[in-house]
Enzyme design. Sequence first.
Site, PDB file in Angstrom:
ATOM      1  N   ASP A   1       0.934  -1.136   0.033  1.00 31.94           N
ATOM      2  CA  ASP A   1      -0.149   0.191   0.033  1.00 31.94           C
ATOM      3  C   ASP A   1       0.876   1.383  -0.033  1.00 31.94           C
ATOM      4  O   ASP A   1       1.659   1.325   0.874  1.00 31.94           O
ATOM      5  CB  ASP A   1      -0.827  -0.098   1.175  1.00 31.94           C
ATOM      6  CG  ASP A   1      -1.887   1.117   1.288  1.00 31.94           C
ATOM      7  OD1 ASP A   1      -1.981   1.756   0.244  1.00 31.94           O
ATOM      8  OD2 ASP A   1      -2.301   1.481   2.386  1.00 31.94           O
TER       9      ASP A   1
ATOM     10  N   ASN B   1      -0.421   4.561  -0.241  1.00 31.06           N
ATOM     11  CA  ASN B   1      -0.988   5.757   0.315  1.00 31.06           C
ATOM     12  C   ASN B   1      -1.760   5.487   1.571  1.00 31.06           C
ATOM     13  O   ASN B   1      -2.469   6.665   2.238  1.00 31.06           O
ATOM     14  CB  ASN B   1      -1.964   6.435  -0.713  1.00 31.06           C
ATOM     15  CG  ASN B   1      -3.229   5.618  -1.095  1.00 31.06           C
ATOM     16  OD1 ASN B   1      -3.210   4.388  -0.438  1.00 31.06           O
ATOM     17  ND2 ASN B   1      -4.247   5.935  -1.765  1.00 31.06           N
TER      18      ASN B   1
ATOM     19  N   ASP C   1      -4.293   3.758   2.686  1.00 31.11           N
ATOM     20  CA  ASP C   1      -5.587   3.550   2.884  1.00 31.11           C
ATOM     21  C   ASP C   1      -6.149   1.962   3.118  1.00 31.11           C
ATOM     22  O   ASP C   1      -7.142   1.700   3.238  1.00 31.11           O
ATOM     23  CB  ASP C   1      -6.437   3.955   1.565  1.00 31.11           C
ATOM     24  CG  ASP C   1      -6.259   3.313   0.223  1.00 31.11           C
ATOM     25  OD1 ASP C   1      -5.126   2.289   0.484  1.00 31.11           O
ATOM     26  OD2 ASP C   1      -6.805   3.401  -0.698  1.00 31.11           O
TER      27      ASP C   1
ATOM     28  N   ASP D   1      -1.574  -0.898  -4.006  1.00 31.29           N
ATOM     29  CA  ASP D   1      -1.660   0.054  -5.163  1.00 31.29           C
ATOM     30  C   ASP D   1      -0.449   0.247  -5.885  1.00 31.29           C
ATOM     31  O   ASP D   1       0.580  -0.423  -5.636  1.00 31.29           O
ATOM     32  CB  ASP D   1      -2.191   1.335  -4.630  1.00 31.29           C
ATOM     33  CG  ASP D   1      -1.431   1.841  -3.620  1.00 31.29           C
ATOM     34  OD1 ASP D   1      -0.228   1.678  -3.654  1.00 31.29           O
ATOM     35  OD2 ASP D   1      -1.821   2.573  -2.793  1.00 31.29           O
TER      36      ASP D   1
ATOM     37  N   ASP E   1      -6.962 -13.485 -19.541  1.00 33.82           N
ATOM     38  CA  ASP E   1      -7.662 -14.280 -18.856  1.00 33.82           C
ATOM     39  C   ASP E   1      -8.941 -15.285 -19.520  1.00 33.82           C
ATOM     40  O   ASP E   1      -9.412 -14.717 -20.719  1.00 33.82           O
ATOM     41  CB  ASP E   1      -8.668 -13.221 -17.975  1.00 33.82           C
ATOM     42  CG  ASP E   1      -9.570 -13.749 -16.846  1.00 33.82           C
ATOM     43  OD1 ASP E   1      -9.106 -14.303 -16.095  1.00 33.82           O
ATOM     44  OD2 ASP E   1     -10.752 -13.585 -17.068  1.00 33.82           O
TER      45      ASP E   1
ATOM     46  N   GLU F   1      -4.583 -17.665 -20.269  1.00 28.00           N
ATOM     47  CA  GLU F   1      -5.297 -18.820 -19.203  1.00 28.00           C
ATOM     48  C   GLU F   1      -6.001 -19.718 -20.190  1.00 28.00           C
ATOM     49  O   GLU F   1      -7.180 -19.217 -20.384  1.00 28.00           O
ATOM     50  CB  GLU F   1      -6.120 -18.177 -18.305  1.00 28.00           C
ATOM     51  CG  GLU F   1      -6.465 -18.985 -17.071  1.00 28.00           C
ATOM     52  CD  GLU F   1      -7.795 -18.288 -16.390  1.00 28.00           C
ATOM     53  OE1 GLU F   1      -7.643 -18.931 -15.177  1.00 28.00           O
ATOM     54  OE2 GLU F   1      -8.122 -17.327 -16.712  1.00 28.00           O
TER      55      GLU F   1
HETATM   56  O1  TEU Z   1     -10.053 -17.493 -13.776  1.00 30.53           O
HETATM   57  C1  TEU Z   1     -11.057 -18.534 -14.480  1.00 30.53           C
HETATM   58  C2  TEU Z   1     -10.914 -19.833 -14.111  1.00 30.53           C
HETATM   59  O2  TEU Z   1     -10.804 -20.653 -15.108  1.00 30.53           O
HETATM   60  C3  TEU Z   1     -11.411 -20.515 -12.685  1.00 30.53           C
HETATM   61  O3  TEU Z   1     -10.322 -20.829 -12.295  1.00 30.53           O
HETATM   62  C4  TEU Z   1     -12.154 -19.643 -11.885  1.00 30.53           C
HETATM   63  O4  TEU Z   1     -11.343 -19.021 -10.954  1.00 30.53           O
HETATM   64  C5  TEU Z   1     -13.204 -20.390 -11.145  1.00 30.53           C
HETATM   65  O5  TEU Z   1     -14.007 -20.992 -12.316  1.00 30.53           O
HETATM   66  C6  TEU Z   1     -13.927 -19.604 -10.427  1.00 30.53           C
HETATM   67  O6  TEU Z   1     -14.417 -20.522  -9.289  1.00 30.53           O
HETATM   68  C7  TEU Z   1     -10.130 -16.414 -14.260  1.00 30.53           C
HETATM   69  C8  TEU Z   1      -9.408 -15.282 -13.088  1.00 30.53           C
HETATM   70  O7  TEU Z   1      -8.070 -15.884 -12.837  1.00 30.53           O
HETATM   71  C9  TEU Z   1     -10.296 -15.385 -12.052  1.00 30.53           C
HETATM   72  O8  TEU Z   1      -9.844 -14.692 -10.971  1.00 30.53           O
HETATM   73  C10 TEU Z   1     -11.806 -14.590 -12.476  1.00 30.53           C
HETATM   74  O9  TEU Z   1     -12.569 -14.418 -11.507  1.00 30.53           O
HETATM   75  C11 TEU Z   1     -12.267 -15.449 -13.703  1.00 30.53           C
HETATM   76  O10 TEU Z   1     -11.339 -15.561 -14.821  1.00 30.53           O
HETATM   77  C12 TEU Z   1     -13.389 -14.328 -14.373  1.00 30.53           C
HETATM   78  O11 TEU Z   1     -12.541 -13.306 -15.084  1.00 30.53           O
HETATM   79 CA    CA Z   2      -3.687   2.185  -1.298  1.00 31.64          CA
END
Ligand code: TEU
Ligand code: CA
Length: 525
Positions: A29, A31, A33, A37, A210, A265
């Site tokens: 952190d 700042n 709060d 960040d 993601d 991912e």
């Molecule tokens: O995760 C997607 C994912 O495939 C899973 O492991 C997910 O965490 C699980 O299905 C939820 O119970 C990615 C991100 O890493 C995760 O933090 C997000 O919540 C998700 O996508 C949605 O964007």
């Molecule tokens: Ca902060």
Amino acid sequence: MSSAAGTSQPKHWWKSAVVFQLYPRAFADGNGDGIGDLAGIHARLDYIRDLGVDAVWLSPIFPSPMRDNGYDVSDYCDIDPLFGDLPAFDALLAAAHERGLRVLLDWVPNHTSSLHPWFVDSRSSRTSAHRDWYYWRDGRDGNPAEPPNNWLAAFGGRAWTWDDATEQWYLHLFLPEQPDLNWGNPKVQEAMHDTLRFWLDRGVDGFRMDVIHLIGKDPALPDAPPEQAHTNPVGFHDDPRTHPLLRGIRAVLDSYPGERVMVGEVNLRETARISTYYGDCASGEGDELNLAFNFLSLRAGWDADAWASLIDTVGRDLQPGAWPTWVLSNHDVRRLRTRLGGSEARARAMAVLLLTLRGTPFLYAGEELGLEDADVPPAHALDPGRRDGCRAPIPWTAAPPHGWTGDAPPLPFPPDAENRSVEREAAGANSVLALYRRLLAVRRASPSLQSGDLDRLPCPPGVLGYTRRSADDERLVLLNFNVAEVPMPLGTAYDVEVASHDVAVTGRYDGAVPAETALVLRPAG
Ligand code: TEU
Ligand code: CA
């Protein structure tokens, strides 16, 4: 017994790099709060450099209503005020680059926040300019009471929400506040490419993408087969339409100088399927993802046979030219040490595995301290997926509040935060932090650990062993999963370079692997 040969030598920085994942809210952190960040990260860059990693990946920092802690983005081209602003980001990026650290951002292409202006417009009327940017459908067989298909959402309930204003359902594989973007629409592709260009122009080195395997969808959105009807599609959705979309995204990154990397991912359970997301690697280099996560390693546990089999699978089922990745923890799963029942010895031995296997390791911040999950009471819970335990603040100083001055931090600290603080561990000659620093330094100095071939060795029961070899360099790694020492004589003389149980142990290998310990051995010189 031989496995995972292949001759790909790292030409690209991201093949020999170690990537350090930061969960910005929990890291540091700046700042006062109580919420981590960008300024906090900036102030800790020397710590990150001295650890010996090559790149950082920041979990999402974009403006967001934070229903899924930033994985619900309402503006892809700005910084959430919780974390700072664009000047703070530019300063952080420049300071990271000065220290030789690359920076990856977490790009969330499958869905936006329901408060993103695109979705706000999309839901405003059936004829809005953005209507087709998302998946809007009538009910099954025209029945408004029935969702269009049987898909379930990742955090529970149906993957469809009915919208009263325009009397249709919209698709969301995660929360109702995370509507899925329709990547079949070329305007969506263009707009999302522009969000990449925004950050590439600022100088970022790449993206963690993601749930990238979800972006291609059959517009007919057919039911999942009966055997999958009661699970969320995230773990098995594997539509061929994703691949041309990945080539389009890759072309954007490749149009920039420097080697910008895309790490996807791909949350599929079969390595052979994950392999296809690298694109066609016949020419030695794929044209889709540069790297894909493989989460099978999160399930291998404390088990020599499971690891031997996973290493063999990765060696066999990733096409030649597809560079592996390894991950033992991230922000979505319980921390490694927690999964290992709290054992420091086992977590230390697994650190050796992570940093000596063939591929790019992803190290989740806090693992280098041997942290366990925090016990998060429901009143403190932030996450709809109950993943708060691994997202607890990093303890920097030994004394409470552990470097989180000002207001109370948003979550409880992990267990034994005093002894596992950076301050304590930096002063401890044999701390988990000392082990990680040693391993990272040894890896950085060894071409074979960074890029050499891997051959698994025949070993006694409960022992995993492999060699790493490149032109003039060789290492041998032994991991004894047993609770007793195991004799394992080797034909030639080796020196201990790293012993997971005691960083001070060096000198000639004596022909036995201590209990619950991993050794990195170097041919005696
Ligand atoms: O995760 C997607 C994912 O495939 C899973 O492991 C997910 O965490 C699980 O299905 C939820 O119970 C990615 C991100 O890493 C995760 O933090 C997000 O919540 C998700 O996508 C949605 O964007
Ligand atoms: Ca902060």
